[in-house]
Scaffold this motif. Sequence first.
Motif, PDB file in Angstrom:
ATOM      1  N   TYR A 102      32.268  38.831  47.674  1.00 13.06           N
ATOM      2  CA  TYR A 102      33.027  37.636  47.307  1.00 13.06           C
ATOM      3  C   TYR A 102      32.611  37.115  45.932  1.00 13.06           C
ATOM      4  O   TYR A 102      33.428  36.535  45.208  1.00 13.06           O
ATOM      5  N   LYS A 105      34.726  39.072  43.691  1.00 12.44           N
ATOM      6  CA  LYS A 105      36.095  38.556  43.683  1.00 12.44           C
ATOM      7  C   LYS A 105      36.211  37.334  42.779  1.00 12.44           C
ATOM      8  O   LYS A 105      37.192  37.185  42.038  1.00 12.44           O
ATOM      9  N   ASP A 220      42.129  36.548  48.000  1.00 13.61           N
ATOM     10  CA  ASP A 220      42.935  37.740  47.751  1.00 13.61           C
ATOM     11  C   ASP A 220      44.397  37.365  47.493  1.00 13.61           C
ATOM     12  O   ASP A 220      45.298  38.187  47.650  1.00 13.61           O
ATOM     13  N   HIS A 323      50.325  38.245  47.628  1.00 17.05           N
ATOM     14  CA  HIS A 323      49.201  38.293  48.565  1.00 17.05           C
ATOM     15  C   HIS A 323      48.896  39.697  49.108  1.00 17.05           C
ATOM     16  O   HIS A 323      47.744  40.128  49.101  1.00 17.05           O
ATOM     17  N   LYS A 327      43.339  42.850  48.116  1.00 14.03           N
ATOM     18  CA  LYS A 327      41.929  42.702  48.498  1.00 14.03           C
ATOM     19  C   LYS A 327      40.983  43.470  47.570  1.00 14.03           C
ATOM     20  O   LYS A 327      39.854  43.064  47.361  1.00 14.03           O
ATOM     21  N   LYS A 328      41.444  44.580  47.016  1.00 14.49           N
ATOM     22  CA  LYS A 328      40.608  45.383  46.132  1.00 14.49           C
ATOM     23  C   LYS A 328      40.763  44.942  44.675  1.00 14.49           C
ATOM     24  O   LYS A 328      41.855  44.560  44.233  1.00 14.49           O
ATOM     25  N   GLU A 329      39.669  45.030  43.928  1.00 14.66           N
ATOM     26  CA  GLU A 329      39.698  44.585  42.536  1.00 14.66           C
ATOM     27  C   GLU A 329      40.720  45.356  41.709  1.00 14.66           C
ATOM     28  O   GLU A 329      41.464  44.753  40.916  1.00 14.66           O
ATOM     29  N   PHE A 332      44.187  44.127  42.424  1.00 19.11           N
ATOM     30  CA  PHE A 332      44.332  42.748  41.947  1.00 19.11           C
ATOM     31  C   PHE A 332      44.571  42.737  40.439  1.00 19.11           C
ATOM     32  O   PHE A 332      45.514  42.104  39.947  1.00 19.11           O
TER      33      PHE A 332
END
Length: 365
Positions: A102, A105, A220, A323, A327-329, A332
């Motif tokens: 996190y 993130k 995310d 959305h 979840k993955k960099e 994103f």
Amino acid sequence: MYNSLFNIITKSLIFKINSNTEGKLHYARKVTVLAAFLVGLAMHMRRGSADKPVPMISSPLNRQLNNMQDHLKAYQNENPLGNGSGKTSVLLGIFSSNIKKYKLKRKFIRDTYLGIDEPRLCKLSEYIRQMEANPQTAVCQVPYTFIIAAGGSDRPFDHDDSEPLTVPTYIDGTVDPEDDCTFLNIRENMEDGKSATFFKLGAAIGIQHSIDYIVKLDDDTLLSPELLLQFIEDDLPPAPYNRRIYGGRGWMTRSKSNLYAAGQFYFMSTDLAHYVGNVLTAANRKAMTHSRKTEDADMGVFVFSHPRPIKFINMGVLMVWRHHGMKKEEAFRKAWETRMSEMPINEKFLPWFHFCIAWGTGEGL
């Protein structure tokens, strides 16, 4: 005296009508209204001064007005909370955790939608600084902060005691080097009270530093700041008009027969945040939750337990965020670089297929 005058005028005029028009009832009603007006005019002319109350003639209309005044007392005691400067302010709470993944993130969120050159978007600490310096010259409208639960094992999941709402560091003493994290004084959780505690905090910040709305979004969720600011300008009125407003992507739950805003991004006006976080107790909220705790659906139940009507803004037709698959960099960052032009996203108005199983089989209405 005025009742007698009313009766004399009415009887004399109705008698005249009866003799000339064979007593048609609708004319008599008109004459009665005229008589009431003449009596009222006489009362007004005689009043002389405002400190001499004049009794009103009892009538069904007056009784209805009195009942309406009693009904409106609830609104008179329901003060809207927020900025009131004509410029809507929104607190952005990005849910996070102190676990290593996190922390990563938070870095790529700062590099993407929080890293744009937009003075209306700023850290919460900067917004507070501007408001304390001079609210009239404050530029920031959307302060943001990462929300991390940082209480020890002796703390509850849902804040409902006299202990402070926040702590200055994480439980292991970790500080916030970026000055953009808020540490809640509860145990970390997803479904058991973190959101309610955040809205309790949001209401406190809103009251002290003039915030009109409070947003909760997941880490995310990829947000378009430009579209968010446009939505705020177009559709979110500032105080004192920000009363009992709740919104996000509309979703529904069968078990509670309730509408709610999906947890990826939703918001509520500061007065609703105060209701959820302070008027409702942790015990109240626990009693309302679904048998399988679900953060966003439970929040909808909390909001709609308010005794007054709720104004729901369904953003499913104008989603200013993305959305799924974020979840993955890599995903994103790629979406930030290549897919922002596809927004806003227009989803179904409401997920009927989710609400009614028969719809999924083609057997619904």
